[in-house]
Design a protein around this motif. Structure first.
Motif, PDB file in Angstrom:
ATOM      1  N   ARG A 219       0.527  -1.235  -0.133  1.00 20.24           N
ATOM      2  CA  ARG A 219       0.063   0.081  -0.063  1.00 20.24           C
ATOM      3  C   ARG A 219       0.848   1.200  -0.054  1.00 20.24           C
ATOM      4  NH1 ARG A 219      -3.027  -3.103   3.947  1.00 20.24           N
ATOM      5  NH2 ARG A 219      -4.996  -3.861   3.197  1.00 20.24           N
ATOM      6  N   ASP A 220       1.670   1.241   0.809  1.00 20.23           N
ATOM      7  CA  ASP A 220       2.710   2.322   0.866  1.00 20.23           C
ATOM      8  C   ASP A 220       3.402   2.638  -0.496  1.00 20.23           C
ATOM      9  OD1 ASP A 220       2.264   2.717   3.577  1.00 20.23           O
ATOM     10  OD2 ASP A 220       4.303   1.785   4.126  1.00 20.23           O
ATOM     11  N   LEU A 221       4.047   1.511  -1.107  1.00 23.56           N
ATOM     12  CA  LEU A 221       4.495   1.675  -2.641  1.00 23.56           C
ATOM     13  C   LEU A 221       3.877   2.158  -3.569  1.00 23.56           C
ATOM     14  CD1 LEU A 221       6.643  -1.388  -2.501  1.00 23.56           C
ATOM     15  CD2 LEU A 221       7.326   0.772  -2.348  1.00 23.56           C
ATOM     16  N   PHE A 222       2.495   1.659  -3.484  1.00 22.43           N
ATOM     17  CA  PHE A 222       1.527   2.119  -4.728  1.00 22.43           C
ATOM     18  C   PHE A 222       1.017   3.517  -4.349  1.00 22.43           C
ATOM     19  CE2 PHE A 222      -2.751   2.534  -6.479  1.00 22.43           C
ATOM     20  CZ  PHE A 222      -2.808   2.138  -7.700  1.00 22.43           C
ATOM     21  N   ALA A 223       1.100   3.922  -3.137  1.00 26.95           N
ATOM     22  CA  ALA A 223       0.498   5.213  -2.669  1.00 26.95           C
ATOM     23  C   ALA A 223       1.814   6.461  -3.133  1.00 26.95           C
ATOM     24  CB  ALA A 223       0.296   5.723  -1.295  1.00 26.95           C
ATOM     25  N   SER A 224       3.012   5.927  -3.369  1.00 19.32           N
ATOM     26  CA  SER A 224       4.208   6.581  -3.720  1.00 19.32           C
ATOM     27  C   SER A 224       4.180   6.712  -5.170  1.00 19.32           C
ATOM     28  CB  SER A 224       5.290   6.009  -3.111  1.00 19.32           C
ATOM     29  OG  SER A 224       5.818   4.973  -3.999  1.00 19.32           O
ATOM     30  N   GLY A 225       3.454   5.988  -5.865  1.00 15.18           N
ATOM     31  CA  GLY A 225       3.623   6.236  -7.494  1.00 15.18           C
ATOM     32  C   GLY A 225       3.974   4.904  -7.953  1.00 15.18           C
ATOM     33  N   CYS A 226       4.598   3.842  -7.102  1.00 16.42           N
ATOM     34  CA  CYS A 226       5.253   2.740  -7.873  1.00 16.42           C
ATOM     35  C   CYS A 226       4.134   1.690  -8.303  1.00 16.42           C
ATOM     36  CB  CYS A 226       5.852   1.875  -6.495  1.00 16.42           C
ATOM     37  SG  CYS A 226       6.565   0.108  -7.003  1.00 16.42           S
ATOM     38  N   ARG A 227       4.160   1.376  -9.715  1.00 16.88           N
ATOM     39  CA  ARG A 227       3.271   0.518 -10.315  1.00 16.88           C
ATOM     40  C   ARG A 227       3.699  -0.938 -10.690  1.00 16.88           C
ATOM     41  NH1 ARG A 227       0.904   3.595  -7.944  1.00 16.88           N
ATOM     42  NH2 ARG A 227      -0.429   5.070  -8.697  1.00 16.88           N
ATOM     43  N   SER A 228       5.143  -1.053 -10.290  1.00 15.51           N
ATOM     44  CA  SER A 228       5.516  -2.378 -10.777  1.00 15.51           C
ATOM     45  C   SER A 228       6.196  -3.112  -9.425  1.00 15.51           C
ATOM     46  CB  SER A 228       6.522  -2.733 -11.878  1.00 15.51           C
ATOM     47  OG  SER A 228       6.112  -2.303 -13.021  1.00 15.51           O
TER      48      SER A 228
END
Length: 282
Positions: A219-228
């Motif tokens: 969730r943290d990574l997705f919120a940061s803009g990470c998509r892979s």
């Protein structure tokens, strides 16, 4: 017997890579004086990736300024960067007709920019010598230096990756000198600098994390803009390294993949033998 010395389950057993293509790549790497994660980290996917025209090159020497508990790289005082290295990487990529080149490095806290300019020089050399190859940079955290990050973003790689490696609770044990928030913030800053840039991260499991902690990282990574995203099994390089606490089952890896896709990730590779630079994740 410690858990780190317990027999590995069948799903982690693979054949050592061999064959003409492996020999050709090894010979070319030796000629150009290059090191790869594929061999240095004894990656189980080396034969598959090399056969598909992909490889992960390690820049800036063989000594790291940190020394994470999971990593086989020697910690100490590194040698100065080799200004000829970017050209050697590019010439090897052209010679071997690499289609996807992952470029990473040891952590160089001794350098003012953490090695960012060196990464950028490799991108430029690859664009010149191997224009058909996609370029993925797997970068360290640059100690949070925004100017260093800007340098690599402006070099315009096809993919920019930075691995969080583990959950926040275990950072003090697993990632010496690193900070979870700093790693997530690097991805957030990169997304703000170039919204169209493909951003990627990876985490290993088997350190003693809970499933809930792992999904919170997603969730943290997705919120940061990470998509892979990549999720793989931690395997100690030796008995002197941090022991593995659990061999995570293929079923749990699939559950992680489903959780990540539900969060919204565009590309997810999750499995015991998945590594952050696995070519299909590029």
């Amino acid at each position: 017997m410690s858990q780190s010395r317990a027999p590995r389950p069948d799903w982690l057993k693979v054949r050592a890579p061999a064959g003409k293509r492996v020999e050709e790549v090894e010979a070319a790497l030796a000629r150009h004086g290059l090191r790869t994660v594929c061999r240095e980290a004894r990656c189980p996917n080396v034969g598959e990736c090399w056969g598909a025209g992909a490889a992960t090159v390690i820049l800036l020497g063989d000594v790291c300024t940190r020394g994470c508990a999971f990593c086989s790289v020697t910690a100490g005082v590194p040698a100065p960067p080799d200004p000829a290295e970017p050209d050697r990487v590019a010439k090897a990529a052209a010679e071997l007709s690499w289609r996807h080149v992952v470029v990473t490095s040891v952590t160089r806290d001794d350098l003012r920019d953490g090695g960012a300019a060196h990464f950028a020089a490799v991108v430029r050399a690859l664009r010149r010598e191997a224009p058909g190859a996609t370029v993925e940079l797997l970068v360290p955290d640059f100690s949070g230096d925004a100017a260093a990050l800007r340098c690599v973003v402006d070099a315009a790689p096809d993919i920019l990756a930075h691995n969080v490696e583990t959950v926040p609770r275990l950072y003090s044990v697993v990632r010496k000198g690193a900070e979870y928030d700093r790693s997530v913030d690097l991805i957030r800053r990169a997304a703000a600098m170039c919204p169209s840039l493909s951003l990627k991260s990876g985490i290993m499991v088997g350190f003693g994390e809970t499933e809930e902690e792992v999904v919170d990282v997603f969730r943290d990574l997705f919120a940061s803009g990470c998509r892979s995203l990549t999720v793989g099994q931690y395997l100690p390089p030796s008995r002197d390294h941090l022991p593995v606490t659990e061999y995570v089952t293929p079923e749990t890896f699939e559950a992680y993949a489903e959780a990540a896709r539900a969060i919204g990730f565009d590309l997810v590779l999750s499995g015991p033998l998945v590594r952050s630079s696995y070519y299909q994740a590029g």
